[in-house]
Design a protein around this motif. Structure first.
Motif, PDB file in Angstrom:
ATOM      1  N   PHE A  93       0.832  -1.205   0.000  1.00  0.00           N
ATOM      2  CA  PHE A  93       0.000   0.000   0.000  1.00  0.00           C
ATOM      3  C   PHE A  93       0.871   1.262   0.000  1.00  0.00           C
ATOM      4  CE2 PHE A  93      -3.063  -3.029   2.136  1.00  0.00           C
ATOM      5  CZ  PHE A  93      -3.786  -3.239   0.985  1.00  0.00           C
ATOM      6  N   ALA A  96      -7.346   0.527   6.751  1.00  0.00           N
ATOM      7  CA  ALA A  96      -7.606   1.967   6.854  1.00  0.00           C
ATOM      8  C   ALA A  96      -7.212   2.482   8.236  1.00  0.00           C
ATOM      9  CB  ALA A  96      -9.076   2.266   6.570  1.00  0.00           C
ATOM     10  N   LEU A 136      -9.627   0.665  -1.381  1.00  0.00           N
ATOM     11  CA  LEU A 136     -10.522   0.678  -0.203  1.00  0.00           C
ATOM     12  C   LEU A 136     -11.982   0.649  -0.648  1.00  0.00           C
ATOM     13  CD1 LEU A 136      -9.456   3.311   2.496  1.00  0.00           C
ATOM     14  CD2 LEU A 136      -9.419   0.827   2.697  1.00  0.00           C
ATOM     15  N   ALA A 137     -12.304   1.435  -1.687  1.00  0.00           N
ATOM     16  CA  ALA A 137     -13.694   1.602  -2.122  1.00  0.00           C
ATOM     17  C   ALA A 137     -14.206   0.408  -2.927  1.00  0.00           C
ATOM     18  CB  ALA A 137     -13.830   2.889  -2.936  1.00  0.00           C
ATOM     19  N   SER A 138     -13.299  -0.433  -3.420  1.00  0.00           N
ATOM     20  CA  SER A 138     -13.752  -1.575  -4.232  1.00  0.00           C
ATOM     21  C   SER A 138     -14.483  -2.580  -3.341  1.00  0.00           C
ATOM     22  CB  SER A 138     -12.556  -2.252  -4.899  1.00  0.00           C
ATOM     23  OG  SER A 138     -12.171  -3.405  -4.182  1.00  0.00           O
ATOM     24  N   PRO A 139     -15.417  -3.347  -3.901  1.00  0.00           N
ATOM     25  CA  PRO A 139     -16.170  -4.299  -3.066  1.00  0.00           C
ATOM     26  C   PRO A 139     -15.346  -5.491  -2.575  1.00  0.00           C
ATOM     27  CG  PRO A 139     -16.952  -4.332  -5.359  1.00  0.00           C
ATOM     28  CD  PRO A 139     -15.925  -3.261  -5.275  1.00  0.00           C
ATOM     29  N   ASP A 140     -14.085  -5.630  -3.035  1.00  0.00           N
ATOM     30  CA  ASP A 140     -13.232  -6.691  -2.476  1.00  0.00           C
ATOM     31  C   ASP A 140     -13.105  -6.474  -0.973  1.00  0.00           C
ATOM     32  OD1 ASP A 140     -12.808  -7.547  -5.057  1.00  0.00           O
ATOM     33  OD2 ASP A 140     -10.967  -6.377  -5.296  1.00  0.00           O
ATOM     34  N   PRO A 141     -13.156  -7.567  -0.208  1.00  0.00           N
ATOM     35  CA  PRO A 141     -13.121  -7.395   1.258  1.00  0.00           C
ATOM     36  C   PRO A 141     -11.806  -6.822   1.781  1.00  0.00           C
ATOM     37  CG  PRO A 141     -13.315  -9.730   0.639  1.00  0.00           C
ATOM     38  CD  PRO A 141     -13.423  -8.944  -0.619  1.00  0.00           C
ATOM     39  N   PHE A 156      -4.827   3.725  -3.707  1.00  0.00           N
ATOM     40  CA  PHE A 156      -5.145   3.133  -2.403  1.00  0.00           C
ATOM     41  C   PHE A 156      -6.615   3.379  -2.051  1.00  0.00           C
ATOM     42  CE2 PHE A 156      -5.459   3.785   2.271  1.00  0.00           C
ATOM     43  CZ  PHE A 156      -5.311   2.456   2.639  1.00  0.00           C
ATOM     44  N   PRO A 165      -8.364  -4.286   0.669  1.00  0.00           N
ATOM     45  CA  PRO A 165      -8.192  -3.729   2.010  1.00  0.00           C
ATOM     46  C   PRO A 165      -9.512  -3.227   2.585  1.00  0.00           C
ATOM     47  CG  PRO A 165      -7.485  -2.116   0.370  1.00  0.00           C
ATOM     48  CD  PRO A 165      -7.801  -3.387  -0.375  1.00  0.00           C
ATOM     49  N   GLY A 166      -9.663  -3.357   3.910  1.00  0.00           N
ATOM     50  CA  GLY A 166     -10.868  -2.914   4.595  1.00  0.00           C
ATOM     51  C   GLY A 166     -10.516  -2.053   5.793  1.00  0.00           C
ATOM     52  N   GLY A 167     -11.370  -2.143   6.817  1.00  0.00           N
ATOM     53  CA  GLY A 167     -11.245  -1.264   7.971  1.00  0.00           C
ATOM     54  C   GLY A 167      -9.919  -1.391   8.715  1.00  0.00           C
ATOM     55  N   GLY A 168      -9.387  -2.608   8.800  1.00  0.00           N
ATOM     56  CA  GLY A 168      -8.133  -2.799   9.524  1.00  0.00           C
ATOM     57  C   GLY A 168      -6.983  -2.079   8.841  1.00  0.00           C
TER      58      GLY A 168
END
Lengths: 205, 205
Positions: B3, B27, B15-20, B11, B22-25
């Motif tokens: 990243f 970010a 984040l915005a893509s529906p792939d799980p 980046f 990268p997610g909240g962790g």
């Protein structure tokens, strides 16, 4: 170079450098973009195979409203740094004669209004994103509950950071009509952000 | 690609893509890196020409402790996505025979422990950064007061996001010794983060 075009490592280096820009206003806008990005992610995950048409339509509407806020916030990250650079340039203007002094003072006031308006726009964008958090929390997939929680936290921090930047610059603005309008709007937006964050969190519990 | 090497725009797109992932962790870890970066910036700005030697030494010590946390947090952003991918891979393992089922269950448990450990490390790094916020707020330049405020808000949001990721994964871990130790440490770290944030904010007022 725009911050969006920098690598994340280079952007973090720029934040950490002792140069005054990019600073907190830029970081707040970028954090808002990250929070918005996470909400957009969750709008892409239907709640379940049995989601109602109304739920699907609500998520799709949230997605459409949220997506343009990401580039808007990265632009505001750039605008914040530029506005602060303007303030510093204005303070560096000559003040030898009375004419110099008057011109410098006018330039400082104009720059300070700019440096207030940009974080106010960041705050508006964060509030616009947070307005959809409850829908995303309620109609998005339950497996993304922690992603929505992180998004809410980042948008709150971004909004509070933008508010701090509005208020610190506003303190030196002399146009009372401007300060009163900006201060009122800031207060309204922060209240809305906090209320909507609480409503969204109640959907996650 | 790491990243840190992506552009900020790329980046945010990820984040915005529906792939799980990268997610909240991820970010949360990046927000922690931004907050830490802002604190490092302020350690580079002496309070004034009359700063005492003790104040200068305290800022320099904070700077030295904070700097390595930025790359550590961007590494944790990558590690978080990798750990979550491991969990999903483990759930996809075959479960046709009893042997399959046992192997799958062991793989899931191992992956869940990994997906708990990474955000716990993120939380530790955010707590380590926040431990210096009071010094930076008290001994740093007063002109950077809003930058320190934004840093504190981002580190709080990052720590809370990391906590949420620890707890959601911990809920499915069966090793009670592991869960109890991780849960206790998480609680202690969040208390410390909140206490230190309040102490730092009191220096800004």
């Amino acid at each position: 170079m725009k911050f969006a075009e920098m690598t994340c490592a280079r952007f973090l280096e720029a934040l950490a450098s002792p140069d005054p820009t990019p600073g907190g206003g830029t970081a707040a806008a970028m954090a808002g973009a990250m929070g918005t990005g996470l909400l957009v992610m969750v709008t892409g995950l239907a709640k379940s195979k049995t989601s109602s048409d109304a739920e699907k339509a609500a998520l799709a509407a949230a997605r459409q409203a949220l997506q343009p806020l990401i580039p808007a916030l990265t632009e505001l990250a750039d605008a914040d740094a530029a506005a602060f650079d303007q303030v510093m340039s204005a303070y560096r203007l000559p003040k030898a004669t009375d004419n110099d002094k008057a011109a410098r003072s006018a330039a400082i006031q104009a720059a300070l209004q700019g440096a207030t308006t940009v974080p106010l726009q960041t705050l508006r964008a964060c509030a616009a994103a947070m307005a959809h958090a409850e829908t995303v929390a309620g109609d998005g997939n339950r497996s993304a509950v922690s992603d929505v929680g992180v998004a809410i936290g980042l948008l709150e921090a971004a909004a509070a950071g933008a508010e701090a930047n509005v208020r610190i610059n506003l303190a030196s603005v002399r146009d009372l009509k401007f300060t009163s309008a900006a201060s009122d709007e800031t207060g309204r937006l922060i209240s809305a952000v906090n209320r909507q964050a609480a409503a969204a969190r109640s959907q996650l519990a």
